[in-house]
Design an enzyme around this catalytic site. Structure first.
Site, PDB file in Angstrom:
ATOM      1  N   CYS A  26      59.272  30.729   9.303  1.00  0.00           N
ATOM      2  CA  CYS A  26      57.920  30.162   8.836  1.00  0.00           C
ATOM      3  C   CYS A  26      57.121  29.539   9.675  1.00  0.00           C
ATOM      4  O   CYS A  26      57.742  28.662  10.548  1.00  0.00           O
ATOM      5  CB  CYS A  26      58.102  29.765   7.407  1.00  0.00           C
TER       6      CYS A  26
ATOM      7  N   GLY B  18      61.807  46.829 -25.852  1.00  0.00           N
ATOM      8  CA  GLY B  18      61.970  47.746 -26.730  1.00  0.00           C
ATOM      9  C   GLY B  18      61.180  49.152 -26.386  1.00  0.00           C
ATOM     10  O   GLY B  18      60.436  48.939 -25.359  1.00  0.00           O
TER      11      GLY B  18
ATOM     12  N   CYS C 135      59.731  26.211  10.123  1.00  0.00           N
ATOM     13  CA  CYS C 135      61.187  26.561  10.632  1.00  0.00           C
ATOM     14  C   CYS C 135      61.007  26.987  12.201  1.00  0.00           C
ATOM     15  O   CYS C 135      61.845  26.837  13.132  1.00  0.00           O
ATOM     16  CB  CYS C 135      61.767  27.787   9.973  1.00  0.00           C
TER      17      CYS C 135
ATOM     18  N   HIS D 158      65.162  25.560   4.340  1.00  0.00           N
ATOM     19  CA  HIS D 158      65.355  27.339   4.721  1.00  0.00           C
ATOM     20  C   HIS D 158      66.551  27.448   5.715  1.00  0.00           C
ATOM     21  O   HIS D 158      67.289  26.582   6.091  1.00  0.00           O
ATOM     22  CB  HIS D 158      64.070  27.540   5.407  1.00  0.00           C
TER      23      HIS D 158
ATOM     24  N   GLU E  54      67.145  28.592   8.568  1.00  0.00           N
ATOM     25  CA  GLU E  54      67.041  28.166   9.897  1.00  0.00           C
ATOM     26  C   GLU E  54      67.468  26.756   9.843  1.00  0.00           C
ATOM     27  O   GLU E  54      68.441  26.320  10.899  1.00  0.00           O
ATOM     28  CB  GLU E  54      65.681  28.229  10.639  1.00  0.00           C
TER      29      GLU E  54
ATOM     30  N   TRP F  19      77.231  47.527 -29.573  1.00  0.00           N
ATOM     31  CA  TRP F  19      76.669  47.739 -28.301  1.00  0.00           C
ATOM     32  C   TRP F  19      77.016  49.033 -27.818  1.00  0.00           C
ATOM     33  O   TRP F  19      78.004  49.700 -28.084  1.00  0.00           O
ATOM     34  CB  TRP F  19      77.634  46.784 -27.386  1.00  0.00           C
TER      35      TRP F  19
END
Length: 371
Positions: free
Chosen positions: A81, A300, A90, A53, A55, A176
């Site tokens: 975390c 679509g 962390c 991560h 840190e 396009w």
């Protein structure tokens, strides 16, 4: 250190943005470690899932430069975390390194963290400040917050139209409408998503790859196909994209067709609603369980309209070409008809930028994102 907030939080946010295509399904996080004299000692951002991560990357960077981080401050864009996953907590890494102060943008909405990282830091004597850069960090991680709070991904519907709202001619021609620059930009938005969603009609009509092209990315987003009657051809080109999963959702059991698709590596899931179609709300919850943060809807007009009608679109990514294509053509989403203007879909402008010859508009459903 308070005087350094704007510069270092901005730097941490810029680092977090470098994880935009990289860290899914983990949040995009940046970290800067700052010494007592206001000098940056180390920096880093979250790596691919299972990797270090932000840190830890910043601590490693400081160590590689020979810096002592004891007594330093860590500026980080999300609460460190506090749980053991594929990597260690962390908050514990910061404590062990001797970090004296943590300035974090926002609390982690993950129930496994949700303030526990801050609590563990404070219990160890680390000063904690929360708030600088909160809005920017939340926006960068809008899909992660959506999945953690709502249990489902953030749905961004992409469309390309003429200035009078035409996405395809009456005969179906649509390539396009917008410029090469707009199409490349659209691929960058694909790249940041955890998954791209389309319908079987698009698969049958175009045999598309629906991958990211022309944009450097370390990972391909997964592909979601809504296919109520399992008409996806096992020989479709979409099965040839390495490194991604293909999830097909159906509403009717067909063991033979399902077996042929599973033989190509697809995951086939039946989620019927009362009308014999795929249950869109159940689909989003299932994708949340599959760790999808941002879902890029590129389909679509019928399928896009069904998502709009069900109130499941969070944000609209619209490319407008300087072109008029007249009546009798198709819009980007087939829904309605409405009986009153008040029934229209209320949007909030988020951003508008020139991309090549076109304009890119980002608009959000009113009130969405206030997790």
């Amino acid at each position: 250190m308070t005087a350094h907030h704007p510069a270092f939080i901005t730097q941490a946010l810029e680092l977090a943005a470098q994880a935009l295509f990289l860290s899914n399904p983990n949040p995009r996080v940046g970290c800067v470690i700052v010494g007592a004299q206001g000098q940056a000692l180390g920096q880093g951002f979250t790596q691919q899932a299972g990797g270090p991560h932000a840190e830890v990357m910043a601590l490693r960077d400081a160590a590689a430069q020979g810096h002592d981080v004891r007594g330093a401050a860590a500026y980080v864009t999300l609460e460190p975390c506090a749980h053991q996953g594929r990597t260690g907590p962390c908050c514990d890494a910061l404590i062990a390194a001797g970090i004296a102060r943590v300035v974090a943008s926002v609390a982690d909405p993950n129930p496994l963290v949700a303030g526990q990282g801050f609590a563990r830091l404070r219990a160890a004597g680390v000063a904690v400040e929360v708030g600088p850069g909160a809005a920017e960090s939340r926006e960068l991680n809008i899909g992660f917050f959506s999945r953690m709070v709502r249990g489902q991904p953030w749905v961004r519907m992409k469309a390309a139209t003429s200035l009078d709202g035409v996405a395809a001619l009456a005969n179906g021609a649509s390539q396009w409408i917008t410029s090469p620059e707009a199409r490349s930009d659209g691929h960058a938005w694909r790249a940041r998503a955890c998954a791209v969603l389309t319908g079987v009609g698009t698969v049958l009509a175009d045999d598309p790859l629906l991958n990211v092209r022309g944009v450097a990315t370390p990972r391909q987003p997964h592909l979601v196909i809504l296919d109520s009657h399992l008409r996806t051809p096992p020989a479709a080109r979409l099965f040839g994209v390495p490194g991604r999963q293909v999830w097909i959702y159906t509403a009717h059991e067909d063991a033979e067709a399902a077996a042929a698709l599973r033989a190509r590596g697809a995951t086939v899931t039946s989620l019927p609603n009362a009308d014999g179609q795929v249950d869109l709300s159940a689909l989003l919850l299932d994708l949340g369980r599959r760790n999808v943060n941002e879902l890029h809807l590129e389909a679509g007009p019928r399928l896009s309209g069904a998502f709009v009608q069900a109130g499941l679109v969070d944000e609209l990514l619209l490319y407008l070409a300087p072109l008029l294509l007249g009546s009798g053509a198709r819009g980007p989403a087939d829904w309605g008809p409405l009986q009153a203007l008040s029934q229209g879909l209320a949007l909030e402008w988020r951003d508008m930028q020139r991309v090549g010859a076109d304009f890119r508009v980002l608009a959000r459903l009113a009130g969405r994102g206030n997790f």
